[in-house]
Design an enzyme around this catalytic site. Structure first.
Site, short mmCIF file in Angstrom:
data_model
loop_
_atom_site.label_atom_id
_atom_site.label_comp_id
_atom_site.label_asym_id
_atom_site.label_seq_id
_atom_site.Cartn_x
_atom_site.Cartn_y
_atom_site.Cartn_z
N GLY A 42 0.79 -1.22 0.00
CA GLY A 42 0.00 0.00 0.00
C GLY A 42 0.82 1.27 0.00
O GLY A 42 0.27 2.36 0.02
N ASP A 66 -3.46 0.25 -2.21
CA ASP A 66 -3.94 0.21 -0.83
C ASP A 66 -5.15 -0.70 -0.77
O ASP A 66 -6.25 -0.33 -1.19
CB ASP A 66 -4.30 1.62 -0.36
CG ASP A 66 -4.72 1.65 1.11
OD1 ASP A 66 -4.82 0.56 1.74
OD2 ASP A 66 -4.96 2.75 1.63
N TYR A 159 -7.88 -6.05 16.17
CA TYR A 159 -6.86 -6.81 15.45
C TYR A 159 -7.01 -8.31 15.71
O TYR A 159 -7.01 -9.12 14.77
CB TYR A 159 -5.46 -6.36 15.87
CG TYR A 159 -4.37 -7.27 15.33
CD1 TYR A 159 -4.01 -7.22 13.99
CD2 TYR A 159 -3.72 -8.19 16.16
CE1 TYR A 159 -3.04 -8.07 13.47
CE2 TYR A 159 -2.74 -9.03 15.65
CZ TYR A 159 -2.41 -8.97 14.32
OH TYR A 159 -1.45 -9.81 13.81
N LYS A 163 -7.88 -11.38 12.97
CA LYS A 163 -7.05 -12.54 12.70
C LYS A 163 -7.79 -13.84 13.02
O LYS A 163 -7.52 -14.89 12.41
CB LYS A 163 -5.73 -12.44 13.47
CG LYS A 163 -4.81 -11.37 12.91
CD LYS A 163 -4.50 -11.60 11.42
CE LYS A 163 -3.53 -10.60 10.85
NZ LYS A 163 -3.20 -10.86 9.43
N THR A 194 9.14 -7.12 13.29
CA THR A 194 8.81 -6.33 12.11
C THR A 194 8.38 -4.94 12.55
O THR A 194 8.40 -4.62 13.74
CB THR A 194 7.67 -6.98 11.30
OG1 THR A 194 6.45 -6.87 12.07
CG2 THR A 194 7.95 -8.45 11.01
#
Length: 270
Positions: A42, A66, A159, A163, A194
Site C-alpha cells: 500500500g 492500498d 486486530y 485474525k 517487524t
C-alpha cells in the site's frame, strides 16, 4: 528441421504486503525457489525493494495498491489479470493492527481500516484467486493469520478479532477445496520482529519492545513456505514459546488467555 523446445515459464506467486516484514521475506524465498513474483504494497516502498527480488534471477511485476480502499482488491486483481499468467501461488499477507483500550484509547477510523484490510480485502482477493485456480484445478494459497486469532486480545481487540476471522476463513477453505487440487494454509506467527508494533502504536508495550524479538521474519516466512508446499492446514511459527501458545490456547480458559495478552500489550509503567 527439428522443432525447438519452448522454455517452460516459471510459476508465478502473488504476494501482498511484500515491501517489508514477513511478506518481504516470503517474496525472497519464492524467488529463490524459482517463482516469478507479482508483489504489492500500500506504500511506495514496494518500488524500493524490487531490485532485491530481481537480483535473484526472476521476473518481478508490482503494483502499489492500498487494499484497505473500497476498490483496492478489485484494482489489484485487474492488474494481476492483465499480466495474462497462470497464478500458481497467492500469499494474502497484508495486514495492520492498532493497540490500546477500545473504550478510550483507540481511533475508530484506524479500527475500520483493520477490518477493511485484514478481512474485507482478504475475502475479495481470495474470491478472485480461488475462481482463477479452480479453472486450472491447481494452486496454493497462504493466508497470514496470527496466534492472536486463537485467543481474546484485550488492548488489540479489533486486530485479534480480524485474525480470528482470517484463521477461520482459511481453515474453512482448506476443507472446502481439499478435492480440487488447491491447497490452503494459514500461517500463524507470534510476535515477530517487524514494523508491525510501531505502526500499531505499541512501541512502549512489553510485546512491542521485547516480545517481538522471539521470532525473526525470515524464519516465520520459511516455516510458512514449507507448510504451504506440504499442503498443511496451518502452521504456528516459529519460536518454542509461540508453538506452546498455539497448543495451550484451545485448552486454556478465555479469561486466563485474556489476562496474559493484556499483560503483554499494556504500556510499560515508569
Amino acid at each position: 528441421m527439428a522443432p525447438q523446445n519452448t522454455p517452460t515459464p516459471r510459476p508465478l506467486a502473488l504476494i501482498t504486503g511484500a515491501s517489508s516484514g514477513i511478506g518481504y521475506e516470503l517474496a525472497k524465498i519464492f524467488a529463490k525457489n524459482g517463482y516469478d513474483l507479482f508483489v504489492t504494497s500500500g506504500s511506495e516502498k514496494i518500488n524500493t525493494v524490487l531490485e532485491d527480488f530481481r537480483s535473484l534471477g526472476v521476473q518481478v511485476m508490482s503494483a502499489e495498491v492500498d487494499l484497505a480502499e473500497p476498490e483496492g482488491a478489485d484494482k489489484l486483481w485487474r492488474e494481476v489479470a492483465a499480466a495474462d499468467r497462470n497464478l500458481d501461488v497467492a500469499v494474502i499477507n497484508a495486514g495492520v493492527g492498532v493497540g490500546g483500550r477500545f473504550d478510550s484509547e483507540t481511533d475508530l477510523e484506524e479500527e475500520i481500516n483493520i477490518v477493511d484490510l485484514n478481512c474485507r480485502s482478504t475475502v475479495i482477493l481470495a474470491k478472485y484467486v480461488v475462481k482463477h485456480m479452480r479453472q486450472r484445478g491447481a494452486g496454493k494459497i497462504l493466508f497470514t493469520a496470527s496466534i492472536a486469532g486463537t485467543m481474546p486480545t484485550p488492548l488489540e481487540a479489533v486486530y485479534g478479532a480480524s485474525k480470528a476471522f482470517v484463521l477461520s476463513f482459511s481453515n474453512a477453505l482448506h476443507y472446502e477445496l481439499k478435492d480440487t487440487g488447491i491447497t490452503v494454509t494459514a500461517l500463524m506467527p507470534g510476535a515477530t520482529d517487524t514494523n508491525f508494533f510501531h505502526r500499531a502504536h505499541m512501541d512502549d508495550t512489553k510485546v512491542g519492545s521485547e516480545g517481538k524479538y522471539e521470532n525473526k521474519p525470515e524464519d516465520v516466512a520459511q516455516q510458512g513456505y514449507d507448510a504451504l508446499m506440504s499442503g498443511d492446514e496451518k502452521v504456528v511459527a516459529v519460536s518454542v514459546k509461540t508453538k506452546i501458545q498455539g497448543r495451550m490456547a484451545p485448552i486454556t480458559p478465555d479469561p486466563a488467555l485474556a489476562a496474559m495478552h493484556e499483560k503483554m500489550a499494556s504500556k510499560k509503567t515508569a
